[in-house]
Every structure is written in structure tokens, then in C-alpha cells.
Design an enzyme around this catalytic site. Structure first.
Site, short mmCIF file in Angstrom:
data_model
loop_
_atom_site.label_atom_id
_atom_site.label_comp_id
_atom_site.label_asym_id
_atom_site.label_seq_id
_atom_site.Cartn_x
_atom_site.Cartn_y
_atom_site.Cartn_z
N THR A 46 0.82 -1.21 0.00
CA THR A 46 0.00 0.00 0.00
C THR A 46 0.85 1.25 0.00
O THR A 46 0.59 2.21 -0.73
CB THR A 46 -0.92 0.01 1.24
OG1 THR A 46 -1.62 -1.22 1.32
CG2 THR A 46 -1.90 1.16 1.18
N THR A 47 1.90 1.27 0.84
CA THR A 47 2.76 2.44 0.94
C THR A 47 3.48 2.72 -0.37
O THR A 47 3.86 3.86 -0.65
CB THR A 47 3.77 2.25 2.09
OG1 THR A 47 3.05 1.97 3.29
CG2 THR A 47 4.62 3.48 2.31
N TYR A 109 -13.81 -5.09 -2.38
CA TYR A 109 -14.91 -4.76 -3.30
C TYR A 109 -15.73 -6.00 -3.63
O TYR A 109 -16.88 -6.10 -3.22
CB TYR A 109 -14.42 -4.05 -4.56
CG TYR A 109 -15.58 -3.47 -5.35
CD1 TYR A 109 -16.31 -2.40 -4.84
CD2 TYR A 109 -15.97 -4.01 -6.56
CE1 TYR A 109 -17.40 -1.89 -5.53
CE2 TYR A 109 -17.05 -3.51 -7.27
CZ TYR A 109 -17.77 -2.45 -6.75
OH TYR A 109 -18.84 -1.96 -7.43
N TYR A 135 -2.44 -10.40 5.09
CA TYR A 135 -2.56 -8.98 5.42
C TYR A 135 -4.00 -8.67 5.77
O TYR A 135 -4.87 -8.70 4.90
CB TYR A 135 -2.07 -8.14 4.25
CG TYR A 135 -2.02 -6.64 4.48
CD1 TYR A 135 -2.16 -6.08 5.74
CD2 TYR A 135 -1.81 -5.78 3.40
CE1 TYR A 135 -2.09 -4.70 5.93
CE2 TYR A 135 -1.75 -4.40 3.58
CZ TYR A 135 -1.90 -3.88 4.84
OH TYR A 135 -1.85 -2.51 5.03
N ARG A 140 -9.23 -0.62 5.27
CA ARG A 140 -9.12 -0.38 3.83
C ARG A 140 -9.96 -1.34 3.00
O ARG A 140 -10.38 -0.99 1.90
CB ARG A 140 -7.66 -0.45 3.38
CG ARG A 140 -6.82 0.75 3.82
CD ARG A 140 -5.41 0.69 3.25
NE ARG A 140 -4.60 1.83 3.68
CZ ARG A 140 -4.40 2.93 2.97
NH1 ARG A 140 -4.97 3.05 1.78
NH2 ARG A 140 -3.63 3.91 3.43
N LYS A 163 0.15 -9.99 8.99
CA LYS A 163 0.29 -8.55 9.24
C LYS A 163 -1.07 -8.08 9.76
O LYS A 163 -2.05 -8.04 9.01
CB LYS A 163 0.68 -7.81 7.97
CG LYS A 163 0.78 -6.30 8.17
CD LYS A 163 1.09 -5.57 6.87
CE LYS A 163 1.11 -4.05 7.09
NZ LYS A 163 1.36 -3.31 5.84
N ILE A 206 5.49 -4.31 10.26
CA ILE A 206 5.68 -3.91 8.86
C ILE A 206 5.34 -2.43 8.83
O ILE A 206 4.19 -2.04 8.95
CB ILE A 206 4.85 -4.76 7.90
CG1 ILE A 206 5.36 -6.20 7.95
CG2 ILE A 206 4.91 -4.21 6.48
CD1 ILE A 206 4.59 -7.18 7.09
#
Length: 294
Positions: A46-47, A109, A135, A140, A163, A206
Site C-alpha cells: 500500500t505504501t 470490493y 494482510y 481499507r 500482518k 511492517i
């Protein structure tokens, strides 16, 4: 079993110059992280603004990182999507390039149920045959990997870590009851909770902030493992973390990577840069932290 890493894994940001990935800057940033005790590097997460990277860019970013790291620390490639087959293809390509492990986000989604999560993650893991970090980031994706589901998935030989970005310690404790902590690692996905996460037995983080303070963040983990009370150390870092809450990740952290000389301050739409006043405050807060003016 030895965990993939303990301490700080960096969720690597992607530098852009004129809206193109700047690979020279990327190399310098990765070398900086290696020189400052980073224990693992997470690529194309994501980052990294991965939704805005082309497949070709993701592959070249990973190749660049693999080449400069040269097996010194594990490289974990973010390859999960809401398309199981696409995730398999991306993961196989990452394996071919030289990633040591993959990180798989929950589908978003077109969300599934818990049975679907199990099937999705196990199908990818069994096809790719690389260590997998699950994750869980419901803020999100609007779905979570339930503790019972983590337990089931932990029995897969390739699924070795989680994570956890829930920021829910009741959830963490429930997961811990259901896993073998010798074989399955829990990593925080929230920089601001690491003091308590470590206290409760987490194996690392992380991290976003470790893009710019890798050594300080790793020192925090090492101090905890040595039996030190890290509350005061963390309070100092937490002041810097609070300044990053000015906007959504990775908009603020890229202010600081640019401030350190790792490229220009650019993000890709739909992200937009901070206003100049906000940017200056963030830079000043970082400079004060590094100067010890907490």
C-alpha cells in the site's frame, strides 16, 4: 521454525520523478535502509502506491530491490489482489524475480466470506510455494480475517505470518490462542501500537515510519527483547507518528523521504500532496526528532 524476520520490516515507498518511478533514488533509499538495521523490505504494498503502478513497474521495482539487497534481508512482495488468478500470476512472477515471500491482502470490493478467504489464500499459497504473509487491514478492505480463519490457514505449510492492521488487541489475543507462535509470526501493521504489540508477544512490525527512521524503530524492538521498558523511547517516536496522521498514508511519509533526499515529493493520483504549510510542519517535526528536541 525460524521466523522470516523479527523487528522492523519496511513497507517501502516508491519514488517518482515527473510521474515516473525513479530507480536511482529507489536504490539509494534501499541502501539507506540496509545500512540502518532494516530486517526485511516489503515491496509493492500500500505504501508503495501499488494500485497506481503498472505490472511492468512493479516487476522493475522488485528487480531493483532484489539486486541491491542481494539476499542480505528477506524481500516480501505485495502480490495480493481481489482476483485469485491474477494474484497467482503476480506471485509467480515475484518468485521468478527473486522475492523471498509474498504478502496477500484480503479481497476487496468483490468481498468473499471466510470460507472464500481460506480457499483464496490456500489456492495462491499452494500454487506459488513461497512463504505467505496474510494482510488483515479492515479499515481499507472492509473485511477481516477472523481468528478461526487464521488458525485454519496457519496449518498450511506456506502460510507463515499475519500482518495485523486491525489495531484490536482482543483480536490479537484470540489469534494467539489459536496458532503455534513458534511457526507463525504476528507482525503489527500499525506503527503507533508497537510498544503494546511487542509486549503481547508480537514478532515485529511492517512499518511506514521506518522508511525514514529505520534504526530508531529497530532499536525499539531490540530494547524490548533485552527486557527494557520501552515506554519512554516509544513516546518520543509517537510524537513523530502523530504528525504523520495529517493525511492518509503514504502522502505524509513521502514528504519525509523527499526531505531526506530520496527523490522529489510526488504522489500519483488519486493521491494529492500536502499543502505547503502542512508539509513544513511535518519536516520540522522530523528535524526536531532527529535533533533530540522532543
Amino acid at each position: 521454525m525460524t521466523h522470516m524476520f523479527e523487528g522492523v520490516g519496511v513497507a517501502l515507498a516508491t519514488p517518482f520523478t515527473n510521474n515516473k518511478v525513479d530507480y536511482d533514488v529507489l536504490e539509494r533509499h534501499v541502501q539507506f535502509l540496509l545500512d540502518n538495521d532494516t530486517q526485511a523490505i516489503i515491496v509493492n504494498g500500500t505504501t508503495a502506491e501499488s494500485p497506481t503502478l503498472t505490472d511492468q513497474e512493479k516487476e522493475q521495482v522488485l528487480k531493483t530491490v532484489v539486486n541491491i539487497v542481494d539476499k542480505r534481508v528477506p524481500i516480501i512482495a505485495g502480490t495480493g489482489t481481489n482476483n485469485t488468478q491474477k494474484s497467482i500470476e503476480s506471485s509467480q512472477k515475484a518468485k521468478e524475480i527473486g522475492a523471498d515471500a509474498i504478502m496477500l491482502i484480503t479481497p476487496y470490493y468483490n468481498k468473499t466470506n471466510q470460507r472464500g478467504l481460506i480457499k483464496h489464500f490456500e489456492t495462491i499459497a499452494n500454487e506459488v510455494k513461497l512463504p505467505v504473509v496474510l494482510y488483515n487491514v479492515p479499515s481499507r478492505t472492509n473485511m477481516t480475517i477472523e481468528a478461526e480463519t487464521v488458525e485454519t490457514l496457519s496449518h498450511n505449510e506456506y502460510i507463515v505470518a499475519l500482518k495485523d492492521a486491525t489495531n484490536d488487541f482482543d483480536y490479537m489475543e484470540e489469534v494467539k490462542k489459536r496458532i503455534n507462535e513458534d511457526d507463525f509470526a504476528l507482525y503489527s501493521g500499525n506503527d503507533d501500537n508497537v510498544a503494546e504489540f511487542y509486549q503481547r508477544g508480537g514478532k515485529g512490525v511492517i512499518s511506514v515510519i521506518a522508511n525514514v527512521i529505520p534504526k530508531e524503530f529497530q532499536n525499539l524492538y531490540d530494547a524490548k527483547q533485552s527486557g527494557e521498558n520501552i515506554s519512554s523511547q516509544f513516546e518520543l517516536i509517537d510524537q513523530l507518528l502523530n504528525s504523520l496522521s495529517v493525511d492518509v498514508n503514504p502522502i505524509p511519509i513521502k514528504v519525509l523521504t523527499a526531505h531526506l533526499g530520496f527523490g522529489k515529493y510526488e504522489v500519483r493520483l488519486p493521491l494529492v500532496p500536502l499543502e505547503d504549510a502542512e508539509r513544513k510542519v511535518l519536516e520540522q517535526t522530523y528535524d526536531q526528532f532527529k535533533a533530540g528536541e522532543h
